[in-house]
Structure formats: structure tokens, C-alpha cells
Design a protein around this motif. Structure first.
Motif, mmCIF file in Angstrom:
data_model
loop_
_atom_site.group_PDB
_atom_site.id
_atom_site.type_symbol
_atom_site.label_atom_id
_atom_site.label_comp_id
_atom_site.label_asym_id
_atom_site.label_seq_id
_atom_site.Cartn_x
_atom_site.Cartn_y
_atom_site.Cartn_z
ATOM 1 N N UNK A 85 0.846 -1.192 0.000
ATOM 2 C CA UNK A 85 0.000 0.000 0.000
ATOM 3 C C UNK A 85 0.882 1.243 0.000
ATOM 4 N N UNK A 86 0.357 2.312 -0.581
ATOM 5 C CA UNK A 86 1.100 3.564 -0.682
ATOM 6 C C UNK A 86 0.130 4.731 -0.568
ATOM 7 N N UNK A 87 0.625 5.837 -0.057
ATOM 8 C CA UNK A 87 -0.203 7.046 0.031
ATOM 9 C C UNK A 87 -0.367 7.702 -1.330
ATOM 10 N N UNK A 88 0.449 7.277 -2.288
ATOM 11 C CA UNK A 88 0.368 7.833 -3.641
ATOM 12 C C UNK A 88 -0.403 6.872 -4.539
ATOM 13 N N UNK A 89 -1.511 7.336 -5.070
ATOM 14 C CA UNK A 89 -2.392 6.462 -5.851
ATOM 15 C C UNK A 89 -1.747 5.987 -7.145
ATOM 16 N N UNK A 90 -0.772 6.724 -7.649
ATOM 17 C CA UNK A 90 -0.141 6.352 -8.913
ATOM 18 C C UNK A 90 1.195 5.644 -8.718
ATOM 19 N N UNK A 149 3.177 -9.433 -17.821
ATOM 20 C CA UNK A 149 3.695 -8.435 -18.752
ATOM 21 C C UNK A 149 2.602 -7.693 -19.491
ATOM 22 N N UNK A 150 1.523 -8.387 -19.817
ATOM 23 C CA UNK A 150 0.411 -7.776 -20.552
ATOM 24 C C UNK A 150 -0.463 -6.901 -19.666
ATOM 25 N N UNK A 151 -0.472 -7.157 -18.359
ATOM 26 C CA UNK A 151 -1.376 -6.458 -17.444
ATOM 27 C C UNK A 151 -0.626 -5.632 -16.407
ATOM 28 N N UNK A 152 0.591 -5.228 -16.750
ATOM 29 C CA UNK A 152 1.427 -4.524 -15.783
ATOM 30 C C UNK A 152 0.750 -3.282 -15.210
ATOM 31 N N UNK A 153 0.154 -2.469 -16.063
ATOM 32 C CA UNK A 153 -0.440 -1.221 -15.565
ATOM 33 C C UNK A 153 -1.606 -1.500 -14.625
ATOM 34 N N UNK A 154 -2.379 -2.535 -14.900
ATOM 35 C CA UNK A 154 -3.499 -2.893 -14.027
ATOM 36 C C UNK A 154 -3.002 -3.393 -12.668
ATOM 37 N N UNK A 155 -1.785 -3.923 -12.638
ATOM 38 C CA UNK A 155 -1.227 -4.497 -11.411
ATOM 39 C C UNK A 155 -0.388 -3.492 -10.631
ATOM 40 N N UNK A 156 -0.349 -2.228 -11.090
ATOM 41 C CA UNK A 156 0.489 -1.191 -10.472
ATOM 42 C C UNK A 156 1.963 -1.566 -10.561
ATOM 43 N N UNK A 157 2.311 -2.182 -11.671
ATOM 44 C CA UNK A 157 3.674 -2.671 -11.888
ATOM 45 C C UNK A 157 4.366 -1.846 -12.958
ATOM 46 N N UNK A 158 5.627 -1.521 -12.717
ATOM 47 C CA UNK A 158 6.507 -0.950 -13.734
ATOM 48 C C UNK A 158 7.552 -1.997 -14.078
#
Length: 293
Positions: free
Chosen positions: A76-81, A146-155
Motif C-alpha cells: 500500500x502507498x499514500x500515492x495512488x499512482x 507483462x500484458x497487465x502490468x499497468x493494471x497491477x500497479x507494476x513498472x
């Protein structure tokens, strides 16, 4: 073995499970007993966890002929992005036992301590689903991440890692080798592999040039953690050809270009020299490595 450790292991309630499926016990009965052993470890890790520091979501991944579950642990993070590196994890269990709960508490701890997303893969198991199904399920899960990285909050640029323990370490090493040559990963390469006591070659297919270095399978054949006979039993059930690279990544003609590897092995384990030799082969191919015995 250190006498104090030997005495402690001898009195462990689940010590008999470490030698594989006991004679007269069905695989399902063994799995139920093994879950009790895992529960003891989970209690240790749960004491260190604060649920407010992470989120958990179970999802499904489409594979060749169905779907498999995965469990996603996100700090969890205080920053939503906020975005994180990701570790795709494959549990151990001789390709025959184990599930999402096997390493769950430990993985939650790692996610919080290292500030990364973990995708825990529930690949299908032998003997109902023999080779190559556990490998192909695992590989599909890595590509799904790899295909769903953005949905997983992954860079993926921050870290696109695969890892596993024992049979899971085998899967991670084999996935890492195939990913090197797969166009899917051309713009998003794996950045690391975490191999914990991995099997990387079938005992029947160890190349002659490594025979003098591959000693632990005989030296530690009666190991308390995993006897050699249990390894052979597991390989027989798994059903892979000894020379198939999806089982034996050590046999690849070249290891240049695979992702950096962090390898851990245990001195008294039958699989010790698999990891030691694999680290040497990767390092000599120009791959950054770190080995801990």
C-alpha cells in the motif's frame, strides 16, 4: 550435520514428510499433512505482518486449455499512482503438491519489506497434469503479468522478476531461459531470476564435463531435507524427457543473454550442485550472478 540441529529435526512433528510421500500414504493425504507443516511457518510470518501495509487479490489467468489462479500481493502507498517492480513466484513441492497458501505469509512479508508486487502462481500439478503443463502454466502467467502490468500497479522497468523454490526454482530457471528467445519479451525483458535450490538438470542427463562437480546428489542422498530418491520419484511422476530444456535449462547450448540470477543453495541438499554449477555456467556466459550457499 550440527548435532543440535539434527536433534531438533528428529523431533519435528513433520520430519517424515521431508523424505517425500511415505509408503502407504496417498498423494492427497501427503498434501494435507504438508499443509500442516506449512501452517507452522505461516504463523511465524503472520506475526510480522501488518495487513494495512499490503493488499491481496486473487485472479485467474487463461492458459492453453483452461484457467489457473494467481494471488497478487501489492504494497500500500499514500500515492495512488505508485508503481512497483514485480516478482512472479512459483512454489515448490516436487511439481506434485503445493498451492497459493504454501508460501503466502512469507510472500506477503517480502512484498512489504522489499516494496514490490508479488504474483504467486498456482500452476497445475502432476500426476493429473504432468509435464509440460506446470511449465506452460507458469510461462503463461509470466506473460500475463507483462500484458497487465499497468493494471497491477507494476513498472516492468523497475523490475520484472521470476523466482521459485526447488521445483519452483526449476520452473523459474526454465522460464528465464525460454523468455530470452521469445519475441514477446523483446521490449520488456525479464530483469532477474531468483532461484532457490533449483533443479536444473535431470540426474540421467548430467553432461560429462560437469560430472566431477556434480557430487551432492550422491553425497547428500540421505539428506533430511530432500533425499535423492525423492527427487527421482518426483521426476518420474513429472514425466519430462531428461534432455528437454523446459526441465533441464543447464543443457542449453548457450546461456548468454538470460536475466541476472540470484541463486541460493543448501550445503547438505541433494540439489546443491545444480545451483552451484548453473551459477558458474551463467557467469561464464556473461550473466551477472550472485550465489549463496
Amino acid at each position: 550435520m550440527d548435532p543440535e540441529l539434527a536433534a531438533a529435526l528428529a523431533t519435528e512433528p513433520y520430519a517424515h514428510l521431508r523424505k517425500g510421500v511415505p509408503e502407504g500414504m496417498s498423494l492427497s493425504e501427503y498434501a494435507r499433512e504438508a499443509r500442516k507443516m506449512v501452517a507452522v511457518l505461516a504463523q511465524h510470518y503472520e506475526k510480522q505482518l501488518e495487513e494495512s501495509r499490503y493488499m491481496v487479490a486473487d485472479k485467474t489467468v487463461s492458459v492453453a486449455d483452461g484457467q489457473i489462479p494467481v494471488r497478487i500481493i501489492t504494497p500500500t502507498s499514500s500515492q495512488s499512482d505508485e508503481t512497483y517492480p514485480v516478482l512472479v513466484w512459483f512454489h515448490g513441492g516436487s511439481w506434485q503438491v503445493g498451492d497459493l497458501d504454501m508460501d503466502d505469509a512469507h510472500l506477503r512479508t517480502i512484498a512489504v519489506e522489499l516494496n514490490l508486487v508479488i504474483v504467486n502462481v498456482d500452476y497445475r500439478l502432476a500426476p493429473k497434469h504432468p509435464f509440460p503443463i506446470p511449465f506452460e502454466d507458469s510461462y503463461a502467467a509470466v506473460k500475463w503479468v507483462g500484458e497487465h502490468a499497468s493494471d497491477l500497479k507494476v513498472s516492468l522497468d523497475k523490475g520484472y522478476l521470476v523466482g521459485g523454490d526447488s521445483a519452483g526454482g526449476n520452473l523459474a530457471a526454465a522460464v528465464g531461459l525460454r523468455a530470452r528467445d521469445d519475441p514477446f519479451f523483446a521490449g520488456r525483458p525479464l530483469t532477474g531470476q531468483y532461484l532457490r535450490e533449483p533443479l536444473v538438470v535431470h540426474p540421467l542427463a548430467v553432461p560429462d564435463k560437469f560430472r566431477s562437480e556434480w557430487r551432492s546428489f550422491e553425497e547428500n542422498k540421505d539428506s533430511t531435507s530432500l533425499p535423492s530418491a525423492a527427487v527421482i520419484q518426483a521426476l518420474d511422476v513429472y514425466g519430462a524427457s531428461p534432455t528437454d530444456l523446459r526441465l533441464a535449462p543447464l543443457l542449453a547450448s548457450s546461456h548468454a543473454g538470460v536475466s541476472p540470477a540470484f541463486i541460493q543453495v543448501m550445503g547438505m541438499d541433494a540439489l546443491r550442485d545444480d545451483g552451484i554449477i548453473y551459477e558458474k555456467v551463467l557467469r561464464e556466459a556473461g550473466v551477472p550472478t550472485r550465489l549463496i550457499v
